[in-house]
Write an enzyme that holds these catalytic residues in place. Structure first.
Site, PDB file in Angstrom:
ATOM      1  N   HIS A  75      11.736   9.834   0.105  1.00  0.00           N
ATOM      2  CA  HIS A  75      10.927  10.508  -0.948  1.00  0.00           C
ATOM      3  C   HIS A  75      10.292  11.804  -0.121  1.00  0.00           C
ATOM      4  O   HIS A  75       9.535  11.845   0.532  1.00  0.00           O
ATOM      5  CB  HIS A  75       9.807   9.593  -1.232  1.00  0.00           C
ATOM      6  CG  HIS A  75      10.379   8.799  -2.676  1.00  0.00           C
ATOM      7  ND1 HIS A  75       9.395   8.705  -3.732  1.00  0.00           N
ATOM      8  CD2 HIS A  75      11.422   8.141  -2.847  1.00  0.00           C
ATOM      9  CE1 HIS A  75      10.254   7.841  -4.707  1.00  0.00           C
ATOM     10  NE2 HIS A  75      11.449   7.636  -4.133  1.00  0.00           N
ATOM     11  N   TYR A 135       0.109   9.615  -8.927  1.00  0.00           N
ATOM     12  CA  TYR A 135      -1.224   8.742  -9.030  1.00  0.00           C
ATOM     13  C   TYR A 135      -1.835   9.653  -9.807  1.00  0.00           C
ATOM     14  O   TYR A 135      -2.077  10.879  -9.856  1.00  0.00           O
ATOM     15  CB  TYR A 135      -1.650   8.950  -7.589  1.00  0.00           C
ATOM     16  CG  TYR A 135      -1.048   8.354  -6.438  1.00  0.00           C
ATOM     17  CD1 TYR A 135      -0.054   8.690  -5.644  1.00  0.00           C
ATOM     18  CD2 TYR A 135      -1.667   7.131  -6.053  1.00  0.00           C
ATOM     19  CE1 TYR A 135       0.777   8.153  -4.839  1.00  0.00           C
ATOM     20  CE2 TYR A 135      -1.096   6.514  -4.802  1.00  0.00           C
ATOM     21  CZ  TYR A 135       0.119   7.173  -4.216  1.00  0.00           C
ATOM     22  OH  TYR A 135       0.407   6.249  -3.146  1.00  0.00           O
ATOM     23  N   PRO A 181      -5.293   0.037  -1.750  1.00  0.00           N
ATOM     24  CA  PRO A 181      -3.904   0.350  -1.846  1.00  0.00           C
ATOM     25  C   PRO A 181      -3.517   1.838  -1.967  1.00  0.00           C
ATOM     26  O   PRO A 181      -2.358   2.446  -1.922  1.00  0.00           O
ATOM     27  CB  PRO A 181      -3.178  -0.319  -2.972  1.00  0.00           C
ATOM     28  CG  PRO A 181      -4.335  -0.926  -3.830  1.00  0.00           C
ATOM     29  CD  PRO A 181      -5.599  -0.601  -2.821  1.00  0.00           C
ATOM     30  N   LYS A 185      -1.390   2.552   3.008  1.00  0.00           N
ATOM     31  CA  LYS A 185      -1.476   2.405   4.155  1.00  0.00           C
ATOM     32  C   LYS A 185      -1.597   0.992   4.967  1.00  0.00           C
ATOM     33  O   LYS A 185      -1.480   1.069   6.095  1.00  0.00           O
ATOM     34  CB  LYS A 185      -2.774   3.044   4.821  1.00  0.00           C
ATOM     35  CG  LYS A 185      -2.652   4.622   4.519  1.00  0.00           C
ATOM     36  CD  LYS A 185      -1.945   5.326   5.263  1.00  0.00           C
ATOM     37  CE  LYS A 185      -1.455   6.887   4.928  1.00  0.00           C
ATOM     38  NZ  LYS A 185      -0.207   7.217   5.163  1.00  0.00           N
ATOM     39  N   TYR A 245      -0.554  11.427   4.420  1.00  0.00           N
ATOM     40  CA  TYR A 245       0.382  10.515   3.567  1.00  0.00           C
ATOM     41  C   TYR A 245       1.626   9.883   4.241  1.00  0.00           C
ATOM     42  O   TYR A 245       1.984   9.070   4.257  1.00  0.00           O
ATOM     43  CB  TYR A 245       0.570  11.299   2.359  1.00  0.00           C
ATOM     44  CG  TYR A 245       1.328  10.283   0.943  1.00  0.00           C
ATOM     45  CD1 TYR A 245       0.319   9.603   0.397  1.00  0.00           C
ATOM     46  CD2 TYR A 245       2.506  10.048   0.857  1.00  0.00           C
ATOM     47  CE1 TYR A 245       0.701   8.758  -0.591  1.00  0.00           C
ATOM     48  CE2 TYR A 245       3.046   9.031   0.136  1.00  0.00           C
ATOM     49  CZ  TYR A 245       2.065   8.558  -0.731  1.00  0.00           C
ATOM     50  OH  TYR A 245       2.513   7.699  -1.685  1.00  0.00           O
TER      51      TYR A 245
HETATM   52  C1  PHB Z   1       3.625   0.255  -4.598  1.00  0.00           C
HETATM   53  O1  PHB Z   1       4.769   0.495  -4.849  1.00  0.00           O
HETATM   54  O2  PHB Z   1       3.406  -1.125  -4.812  1.00  0.00           O
HETATM   55  C2  PHB Z   1       2.761   0.967  -4.180  1.00  0.00           C
HETATM   56  C3  PHB Z   1       2.945   2.314  -3.651  1.00  0.00           C
HETATM   57  C4  PHB Z   1       1.953   3.474  -3.427  1.00  0.00           C
HETATM   58  C5  PHB Z   1       0.714   2.933  -3.105  1.00  0.00           C
HETATM   59  C6  PHB Z   1       0.322   1.554  -3.455  1.00  0.00           C
HETATM   60  C7  PHB Z   1       1.266   0.641  -4.013  1.00  0.00           C
HETATM   61  O3  PHB Z   1      -0.230   3.762  -2.925  1.00  0.00           O
END
Ligand code: PHB
Ligand code: APR
Length: 388
Positions: free
Chosen positions: A72, A200, A291, A295, A383
């Protein structure tokens, strides 16, 4: 039983460390409380930093990761009106890899026998002894029989609830903790993702995340008060909430039956020090991040990277410096990831105690990010993962 290193816990941290040590010819035993099927099926996040991908490559265990992992080049922050794209490759010349942590665990488990990584599953009553000395040992039960393993080092990779951290005397330790007033309700479904990149979103109704495992499997989250019960969230209610919070700019959302659905709490936690005598802590045993930013596994990987180097230095070259410096080195990176996860959580969630001022700060920060390459670069650098 006698070995050089006893590893407690066969999650990603313990398995990765076991493989790295065996690759250097170091003897180790991994003690795991659960049965293999339980370990292999736990559902967790799915964004890998280069440090994690690099360790799998170094072990030559990245064939499936290379074939199935999705590179990505960017991800998005949604502020209710627009998508703010963070172009990772353009800003910092790196990408992240979307590949389920569950798959990493399975790849490590599948190669354990052939690489001589000995994992004892179903180990009960694991207890640590003599960690202040150079001759620690661990006792446990296996099918009802009392067992003991002696080694030079014990590595606690036993997650947040394991016994390792608790073996360090409180007088020698310090804990830092922040519990957030919401949890993430996650849904996994065999439907194509709404967008080819992660989103997000900060919406008046709360946070949402659109993520994925593959081009045919999606992973979504919404934040909910921890008092919510999963029984009160039939699939349609979750899909409705996601559609509202992500909004039309996220892309067309395909709905499907949940393969998994659960609510997880959000916590920031750091335990210091990460070494006490002959015990080193790695991964969730020493720290938890919310989450937001994914990380958790990547921090476990960097801990293990430092621990493997320290143990190799000790056993191959009789060098104690790596062990002596392990805690400081690991914690320097842990704290930066804690800061990033906390700040992204703060930016993207509606906290119940927030007033108009806190909300205005979020609006101003998102607007600043949208218009500033410097701000985007800082986010991108964190990130993709800070250097080890
Ligand atoms: C996930 O795909 O479960 C996932 C992706 C990004 C995050 C947290 C969880 O920040
Ligand atoms: N005895 C033996 N093993 C134990 C004990 C115990 N008393 N308690 C816990 N364990 C095992 C758990 O069953 C689990 O398999 O330790 C392992 C810890 O694994 P994780 O919780 O996955 O922690 P870690 O390997 O540090 O992974 C860090 O991966 O699991 C995610 O959310 C986690 O993202 C984070 C990252």
């Amino acid at each position: 039983m006698k070995t050089q290193v006893t590893i407690i816990g066969a999650g990603p941290a313990g398995l990765l460390l076991g493989h790295l040590l065996r690759a250097e010819g170091i003897e180790c035993v991994v003690l795991e409380r659960q049965r293999p099927a339980y370990v292999a099926d736990r559902i967790r996040a799915g964004v890998l930093e280069q440090v994690t991908v690099g360790l799998m490559a170094r072990l030559g265990l990245d064939a499936r990761l290379k074939a199935e992992g999705l590179p990505h080049d960017g991800f998005n922050l949604a502020d209710g009106e627009r998508l703010i794209r963070i172009d990772l490759t353009d800003l910092v010349g790196q990408h992240v890899t979307v590949y389920g942590q569950t798959e990493i665990t399975r790849d490590l488990m599948a190669a354990a026998d052939e690489r001589g990584v000995r994992v004892i599953y179903g180990a009960g009553d694991v207890a640590l002894h003599g960690i202040d000395s150079d001759a620690p040992y661990v006792t446990f039960t296996q099918d009802g029989a009392a067992m003991r393993v002696d080694s030079r080092f014990v590595i606690g990779c036993d997650g947040f609830h394991g016994p390792s951290r608790k073996a360090i005397p409180a007088s020698a330790a310090r804990e830092y903790e922040r519990v957030y007033p919401f949890g993430w309700l996650g849904i996994l479904a065999d439907v194509p993702p709404c967008n080819h990149e992660l989103i997000y979103a900060n919406h008046p109704r709360g946070f949402a995340l659109a993520s994925m495992r593959s081009s045919t499997r999606s992973r979504y989250y919404v934040d909910v008060p921890m008092s919510e019960r999963i029984e009160d969230w039939p699939d349609d209610r979750v899909w409705d909430e996601l559609a509202t919070r992500l909004g039309p700019s996220a892309g067309p959302m395909v709905r499907g039956p949940a393969l998994e659905k659960s609510i997880a709490p959000l916590r920031s936690y750091v335990f210091e020090p990460m070494r006490h005598g002959s015990l080193l802590l790695c991964g969730d045993a020493a720290h938890i991040v919310p989450p937001t930013g994914a990380k958790g596994l990547n921090l476990a990987a960097s801990d293990v990277y430092y621990a493997a180097a320290a143990l190799t230095g000790f056993f191959a070259h009789g060098d104690n410096d790596g062990i002596a410096g392990y805690a400081a080195k690991a914690l320097a990176r842990v704290w930066k990831a804690e800061r990033f996860s906390w700040s992204l959580t703060r930016l993207m969630h509606r906290f119940p105690d927030d007033g108009p001022f806190e909300r205005a700060m979020q609006v101003a920060e998102l607007d600043y990010i949208a218009g500033s390459r410097a701000a985007q670069t800082a986010i991108a650098e964190n990130y993709v993962g800070l250097p080890v």
